[in-house]
Design an enzyme around this catalytic site. Structure first.
Site, short mmCIF file in Angstrom:
data_model
loop_
_atom_site.label_atom_id
_atom_site.label_comp_id
_atom_site.label_asym_id
_atom_site.label_seq_id
_atom_site.Cartn_x
_atom_site.Cartn_y
_atom_site.Cartn_z
N ALA A 1 0.81 -1.22 -0.10
CA ALA A 1 0.15 0.04 -0.10
C ALA A 1 0.88 1.26 -0.04
CB ALA A 1 -0.94 -0.23 1.25
N THR A 2 2.01 1.06 0.57
CA THR A 2 3.13 2.37 0.55
C THR A 2 3.22 2.69 -0.89
OG1 THR A 2 3.82 1.98 2.70
CG2 THR A 2 5.17 3.26 1.23
N GLN B 1 -6.64 -0.34 6.22
CA GLN B 1 -7.26 -0.64 7.61
C GLN B 1 -8.94 -0.92 7.36
OE1 GLN B 1 -5.57 -1.03 10.22
NE2 GLN B 1 -3.75 -0.28 9.57
N SER C 1 -3.68 -3.44 0.66
CA SER C 1 -2.37 -3.96 1.50
C SER C 1 -2.77 -5.36 1.62
CB SER C 1 -1.88 -3.44 2.53
OG SER C 1 -0.87 -4.24 2.92
N HIS D 1 -1.14 -7.83 3.76
CA HIS D 1 -0.95 -8.11 5.02
C HIS D 1 -1.84 -7.83 6.08
CE1 HIS D 1 1.71 -4.95 6.96
NE2 HIS D 1 1.69 -4.52 5.77
N THR E 1 8.42 -7.59 -13.21
CA THR E 1 7.79 -9.05 -13.24
C THR E 1 6.93 -9.20 -12.04
OG1 THR E 1 9.85 -9.81 -14.25
CG2 THR E 1 8.44 -11.39 -13.26
N CYS F 1 7.81 7.00 23.84
CA CYS F 1 8.90 6.02 24.34
C CYS F 1 8.73 4.65 23.60
CB CYS F 1 8.73 5.69 25.73
SG CYS F 1 9.86 6.88 26.52
#
Lengths: 134, 406
Positions: free
Chosen positions: B73-74, B182, B202, B204, B240, B326
Site C-alpha cells: 500500500a505504500t 485498515q 495491502s 498483509h 515482473t 517511548c
C-alpha cells in the site's frame, strides 16, 4: 517470542516490577521534580539529609520502564551517601548499575541524575534559607 | 510464553487458506505471466487473472483490469499521488487536498511533491478525526488535482464519510483517492457506489502475505508510473509480477469479502467488551477517535497519569502498540493524536488495541485484568496522579525544566 521485555536487562525489569523506595520521604528536606508530562516523563525525588548524609530517598515517577527503573536504582544508590558522594553519581553510573539500557532509552537515565541534583540543590537552598547569614 | 496478539493494525498473520492457495505459485507453477510462448507462462497468467478478479470484487471494481498490483500500500499511495501529479505537471499550479492524519505513505509522498511545487492543503478535522466536509469543499479549486482521504485511520480507527467525500469530488471533477488498507475486510467499501477513483490495498493487513498490494484505478484516469520498465500492469507499474504474492492477495481478498459481515460483527462484540470493561473498571480514561464511526476492531484509549510503554510492560505477553514517544525510535508521540488535539501527556499514556481473527473473549478478559492491575500500580507511583488528586492542572503545572532536549 520477543516482546517489549526483551529490550531490557533483567535488572531493569526487576526494578520496573519491584521498584524500591516508591513514595514521598516523611520530613523530607530536599525535593527535586524534573521532566515534563508533555515529554512523557516526570520524576519527583524526595530526600532526608542529616549531617550531610542522605538517610532516606524515595521517588515517584511517570514514565517508561527505563525511567521507573532508573528512578528506583538512584534511590538505592544515594541512601547512606554523603552529599558530596551523591553528587558524583552520574547517569552513566545509574545505567551501568542497571546492566545497561537500550540506546533509545539512555536519556531516561539523565532524568534520574537531574532529579538527584535538583533534590540536593533544594536541600542546600532550604538550609541556606533557614540558617542565619554568616 | 503465550503471546496474545492485539496489534492487527500493524499486520495480521497469514491465513492458512491463503498460504495453501499460494503454494503452487511458490513451487511448481513458477512461470512468468509475461511469457506467452509456453504453458508455464499461461498458468501464471491464469493465476494472476483470477487474483485480479478476486481483488476487484472485494472493492466493487467493475473490471479486473482496474486493479494494478504493487509491492504494497505504500507504493500504491505513492503511485496515486505522484502518478497524478506527474501526469498533470503541465499545469502551472497544482494542489492536493488531504488530511493531517493520513498514513505516512500519503503524507510523505505529498511532502515530496511539495518540492515539485505541488501545494498540499489539509482539510479540517473534528476532535474525532472526521473530515469537515464544508472545509473540504472550500479547499478545492480549479487547480486541485487530487483528494486523498483514508477510509479509516490506523491509530484511532475513525471512519471517514467516504461516500460524501466521493460526491464532493465528483461534483468538482477532482479524482478521489482513498487508502482503504485498515478498512478492507472490516468495513464495506464499493468504489462505484462511493465514487472512488483510486483505492490503496495491502494484503498483509487482511491475513495475506507481506510485500504485495494493489491500487484500484478507475478506467480512463491517467497516471505517470513511478517505476519504469517492461510496461507491466497497463503501463502503470513495471516489474515482473510477484505471482505468489498476487495469488495470496487474491485469496485474502476473497476471504475478506466472504467473512466481512460475520467477522466484523464478532470483532465489534469483542471490542465493545474490551471498551466497556476498561470504562467500567478503570478511572480517568478517555477513548481517542470516534465513539461509533470507528473500525470494529479498533480501540485507542488514553490512560491518564501513566505512560504507555510502562503500561505495555505491565501487559506482559500481550502484543500492543502505544501512542507514546517511548515506544517509537523517533521519541515523538503520535502525530495522529496530536492532530486531533489529544494533550501530550494523554498521548503518552495511550494504547492502541487492534483486534483480529485470533482474539477471543478470554483474551479480552486477560487483557482487562492486566490493564486494571497495571494502571493501579503505575498510578501509585505517578507524581502526576498525586497532582491530579490535589487538583493541580497537569497541563499548566510548572516543572523545573525539560529533562531532555526535545
Amino acid at each position: 517470542m520477543m516482546d517489549a521485555w526483551d529490550d531490557y536487562s533483567e535488572k531493569v525489569m526487576d526494578h520496573y516490577e519491584n521498584p524500591r523506595n516508591v513514595g514521598i520521604v516523611e520530613k523530607a528536606n530536599g525535593t527535586g521534580v524534573v521532566g515534563n508530562p508533555a515529554c512523557g516523563d516526570v520524576m519527583k525525588l524526595t530526600i532526608r539529609v542529616e549531617n550531610d548524609i542522605i538517610v532516606d530517598a524515595k521517588f515517584k515517577t511517570f514514565g517508561c520502564g527505563a525511567a521507573i527503573a532508573t528512578s528506583s536504582m538512584v534511590t538505592e544508590m544515594v541512601k547512606g551517601k554523603s552529599l558530596a558522594d551523591a553528587l558524583e553519581i552520574s547517569n552513566r553510573g545509574v545505567m551501568e548499575a542497571l546492566g545497561g539500557l537500550p540506546k533509545v532509552k539512555r536519556h531516561c537515565s539523565v532524568l534520574a541524575e537531574e532529579a538527584l541534583k535538583a533534590a540536593i540543590a533544594d536541600y542546600e537552598k532550604n538550609r541556606r534559607d533557614i540558617s542565619p547569614a554568616a | 510464553m503465550n503471546l496474545i496478539y492485539m496489534d492487527h493494525h500493524a499486520t495480521t498473520p497469514l491465513d492458512a487458506e491463503v498460504l495453501a492457495a499460494m503454494m503452487p505459485a511458490l513451487t511448481s507453477e513458477y512461470g512468468n505471466p509475461s511469457s506467452n510462448t509456453h504453458a508455464y507462462g499461461h498458468a501464471a497468467r491464469y493465476m494472476v487473472d483470477s487474483a485480479r478478479a478476486q481483488v476487484a470484487q472485494l472493492v466493487g471494481a467493475p473490471r479486473p483490469d482496474d486493479i494494478i498490483f504493487t509491492s504494497g500500500a505504500t507504493e500504491a499511495d505513492n503511485l496515486a499521488l505522484k502518478g497524478i501529479a506527474h501526469a498533470k505537471d503541465y499545469m502551472p499550479a497544482r494542489n492536493i487536498v488531504t488530511l493531517a492524519i493520513e498514513h505516512k505513505a500519503v503524507l510523505d509522498a505529498a511532502r515530496r511533491l511539495q518540492k515539485e511545487n505541488v501545494e498540499i492543503r489539509f482539510a479540517a478535522i473534528d476532535p474525532y478525526g472526521v473530515v469537515d466536509l464544508d472545509d473540504l469543499a472550500a479547499k478545492i479549486d480549479k487547480n486541485t488535482i487530487l483528494i486523498s482521504i483514508q477510509t479509516a485511520n490506523s491509530e484511532i480507527g475513525t471512519i471517514q464519510p467516504i461516500r460524501e467525500i466521493g460526491v464532493i469530488a465528483k461534483k468538482h471533477g477532482v479524482p478521489f483517492h482513498t487508502d482503504a488498507v485498515q478498512a478492507l475486510g472490516r468495513y464495506e467499501i464499493d468504489v462505484m457506489r462511493d465514487h472512488i477513483d483510486m483505492l490503496s490495498i495491502s494484503a498483509h493487513k487482511m491475513y495475506g502475505p507481506k510485500g504485495i498490494g494493489a491500487l484500484y484505478v478507475r478506467r480512463g484516469l491517467k497516471l505517470t508510473p513511478i517505476i519504469d520498465g517492461g510496461g507491466h500492469e497497463r503501463n502503470m507499474r513495471s516489474g515482473t509480477l510477484n505471482v505468489p504474492g498476487i495469488v495470496g492477495l487474491g485469496k485474502a481478498a476473497e476471504i475478506a469479502k466472504r467473512d466481512l459481515k460475520s467477522e466484523s460483527e464478532r470483532l465489534l462484540k469483542l471490542r465493545n467488551r474490551l471498551e466497556d470493561g476498561i470504562l467500567r473498571r478503570i478511572e480517568h480514561v478517555r477513548i481517542n477517535g470516534h465513539p461509533t464511526n470507528r473500525l470494529p476492531n479498533n480501540l485507542n484509549v488514553a490512560f491518564a497519569y501513566v505512560e504507555g510503554e510502562s503500561l505495555i510492560l505491565a501487559c506482559r505477553g500481550v502484543a500492543l502498540s502505544s501512542g507514546s514517544a517511548c515506544t517509537s525510535t523517533s521519541l515523538q508521540s503520535s502525530y495522529v493524536l496530536k492532530a486531533i488535539n489529544v494533550p501530550d501527556f494523554l498521548a503518552h499514556g495511550s494504547l492502541r488495541f487492534g483486534l483480529g481473527k485470533s482474539n477471543s473473549e478470554e483474551h479480552v478478559d486477560i487483557v482487562l485484568d492486566l490493564l486494571e492491575k497495571g494502571v493501579r500500580r503505575l498510578r501509585e507511583m505517578s507524581p502526576l496522579y498525586d497532582m491530579a488528586k490535589e487538583g493541580v492542572s497537569i497541563e499548566s503545572a510548572h516543572f523545573s525544566r525539560h529533562a531532555r532536549g526535545k
